[in-house]
Design a protein around this motif. Sequence first.
Motif, PDB file in Angstrom:
ATOM      1  N   PRO A  53       0.814  -1.202   0.000  1.00 41.46           N
ATOM      2  CA  PRO A  53       0.000   0.000   0.000  1.00 41.46           C
ATOM      3  C   PRO A  53       0.854   1.261   0.000  1.00 41.46           C
ATOM      4  CG  PRO A  53      -0.844  -1.600   1.563  1.00 41.46           C
ATOM      5  CD  PRO A  53       0.483  -2.120   1.084  1.00 41.46           C
ATOM      6  N   GLY A  54       0.529   2.173  -0.862  1.00 40.66           N
ATOM      7  CA  GLY A  54       1.314   3.394  -0.966  1.00 40.66           C
ATOM      8  C   GLY A  54       0.465   4.631  -0.786  1.00 40.66           C
ATOM      9  N   ARG A  55       0.857   5.701  -1.428  1.00 39.72           N
ATOM     10  CA  ARG A  55       0.216   6.990  -1.196  1.00 39.72           C
ATOM     11  C   ARG A  55      -1.197   7.049  -1.751  1.00 39.72           C
ATOM     12  NH1 ARG A  55       4.143  11.507  -3.297  1.00 39.72           N
ATOM     13  NH2 ARG A  55       2.386  12.757  -2.579  1.00 39.72           N
ATOM     14  N   THR A  56      -1.540   6.191  -2.713  1.00 36.08           N
ATOM     15  CA  THR A  56      -2.858   6.278  -3.335  1.00 36.08           C
ATOM     16  C   THR A  56      -3.803   5.178  -2.883  1.00 36.08           C
ATOM     17  OG1 THR A  56      -2.141   4.992  -5.257  1.00 36.08           O
ATOM     18  CG2 THR A  56      -1.873   7.393  -5.366  1.00 36.08           C
ATOM     19  N   ARG A  57      -3.348   4.286  -1.990  1.00 37.25           N
ATOM     20  CA  ARG A  57      -4.202   3.208  -1.495  1.00 37.25           C
ATOM     21  C   ARG A  57      -4.118   3.130   0.024  1.00 37.25           C
ATOM     22  NH1 ARG A  57      -2.287   1.242  -6.380  1.00 37.25           N
ATOM     23  NH2 ARG A  57      -3.900   0.507  -7.817  1.00 37.25           N
ATOM     24  N   VAL A  58      -5.226   2.731   0.625  1.00 36.63           N
ATOM     25  CA  VAL A  58      -5.308   2.639   2.084  1.00 36.63           C
ATOM     26  C   VAL A  58      -4.424   1.498   2.590  1.00 36.63           C
ATOM     27  CG1 VAL A  58      -6.856   2.117   4.012  1.00 36.63           C
ATOM     28  CG2 VAL A  58      -7.633   3.615   2.152  1.00 36.63           C
ATOM     29  N   LEU A  59      -3.661   1.765   3.631  1.00 43.34           N
ATOM     30  CA  LEU A  59      -2.870   0.731   4.286  1.00 43.34           C
ATOM     31  C   LEU A  59      -3.794  -0.110   5.158  1.00 43.34           C
ATOM     32  CD1 LEU A  59       0.016  -0.376   5.049  1.00 43.34           C
ATOM     33  CD2 LEU A  59      -0.130   1.132   7.037  1.00 43.34           C
ATOM     34  N   ARG A  60      -3.795  -1.419   4.917  1.00 44.26           N
ATOM     35  CA  ARG A  60      -4.627  -2.313   5.725  1.00 44.26           C
ATOM     36  C   ARG A  60      -3.773  -3.310   6.493  1.00 44.26           C
ATOM     37  NH1 ARG A  60      -7.700  -1.089   1.129  1.00 44.26           N
ATOM     38  NH2 ARG A  60      -9.641  -0.034   1.699  1.00 44.26           N
ATOM     39  N   GLN A  61      -2.520  -2.958   6.674  1.00 42.11           N
ATOM     40  CA  GLN A  61      -1.624  -3.713   7.538  1.00 42.11           C
ATOM     41  C   GLN A  61      -1.483  -2.948   8.850  1.00 42.11           C
ATOM     42  OE1 GLN A  61       1.175  -3.607   3.912  1.00 42.11           O
ATOM     43  NE2 GLN A  61       2.135  -5.028   5.327  1.00 42.11           N
ATOM     44  N   VAL A  62      -1.241  -3.676   9.925  1.00 40.41           N
ATOM     45  CA  VAL A  62      -0.974  -3.054  11.215  1.00 40.41           C
ATOM     46  C   VAL A  62       0.518  -3.181  11.483  1.00 40.41           C
ATOM     47  CG1 VAL A  62      -1.482  -3.012  13.674  1.00 40.41           C
ATOM     48  CG2 VAL A  62      -3.267  -3.654  12.047  1.00 40.41           C
ATOM     49  N   PRO A  63       1.286  -2.088  11.419  1.00 40.39           N
ATOM     50  CA  PRO A  63       2.717  -2.160  11.691  1.00 40.39           C
ATOM     51  C   PRO A  63       2.989  -2.705  13.087  1.00 40.39           C
ATOM     52  CG  PRO A  63       2.138  -0.049  10.706  1.00 40.39           C
ATOM     53  CD  PRO A  63       0.850  -0.733  11.053  1.00 40.39           C
ATOM     54  N   ALA A  64       4.121  -3.341  13.226  1.00 39.82           N
ATOM     55  CA  ALA A  64       4.479  -3.913  14.519  1.00 39.82           C
ATOM     56  C   ALA A  64       4.485  -2.855  15.613  1.00 39.82           C
ATOM     57  CB  ALA A  64       5.843  -4.590  14.423  1.00 39.82           C
ATOM     58  N   SER A  65       4.893  -1.629  15.284  1.00 40.84           N
ATOM     59  CA  SER A  65       4.936  -0.563  16.286  1.00 40.84           C
ATOM     60  C   SER A  65       3.541  -0.226  16.802  1.00 40.84           C
ATOM     61  CB  SER A  65       5.588   0.689  15.681  1.00 40.84           C
ATOM     62  OG  SER A  65       4.888   1.106  14.515  1.00 40.84           O
TER      63      SER A  65
END
Length: 281
Positions: free
Chosen positions: A92-104
């Motif tokens: 996912p980049g600037r034009t798509r929603v991030l649907r991952q949860v970063p470890a942080s």
Amino acid sequence: MDSELATVLRIWRDRTTPEQVGLPVNGPRRVPGLRREELAMLAGVSMEYVTRLEQGRAEAPSASVLAALARALQLDDDEQAHLFTLAGHATPGRTRVLRQVPASVRRLTEQLGGHPVAVADAGWGLLLWNEPWAALFGDLSGARGRQRNVAWRRFAEDARGGITHLDEDAFERGLVADLRTALGRYPDDEELRSMVDDLRGTSPRFRSLWEQNRVGVHRGSSKTIDHPQVGRLTVDCDVLTADRGDLRVIVYTAPAGSEAAGKLDLLRVLGRQDLTGDRTR
């Protein structure tokens, strides 16, 4: 489906111990890692689907399923990105929603474990929640797709489930303005655009608010909840935005020493309840 995806899923499952994910260990086990049925339960998918994935016989999983698998396997940020790539999803980049949860963000959720906490993507799809959240609002592990989206449940399903916002109109306006902002920020996200189009066709209230062309960020509100175990309580909801990926960390609190705080403490003792699942805001 890519055989490498099947391979890494088996490797990551084998290296993840029950203790790491909070599962009890009853007696000796043939393998140190998670069983397929345990991974399926943690990710909210069927064991048959996990089996097909690991055998390379399933179609490429959706972004939401990948996010659930990454969460269950406690993948770090690089591993999550690799998982998405192997499944044929562009990172996912600037034009798509991030649907991952970063470890942080996952670590932050764990550190706030004394309070009900959930994590949503920029389109208000719920990605992660802790035990106090499930005890307060009901467990959505069995929900799929839009059933986990706050806006969809609000406007298309009217799934309020005993929750009253102190200013219902302001909550709905803020939520719609937030969605319009997200769609402007992620114009190539087909999943988000499709949901907005369907909401406009399904909900007259949503359509009316959408046509006002307001933009903004929903930052939270106070909510009164009629809970079947502890009765009525009013909580404050604060929405924090993670810098990476525009994720929303939603934290519910009550003033120290208040009746509501006491009821939240009681819910932490009672744990996850088998509720209707209609209690997501």
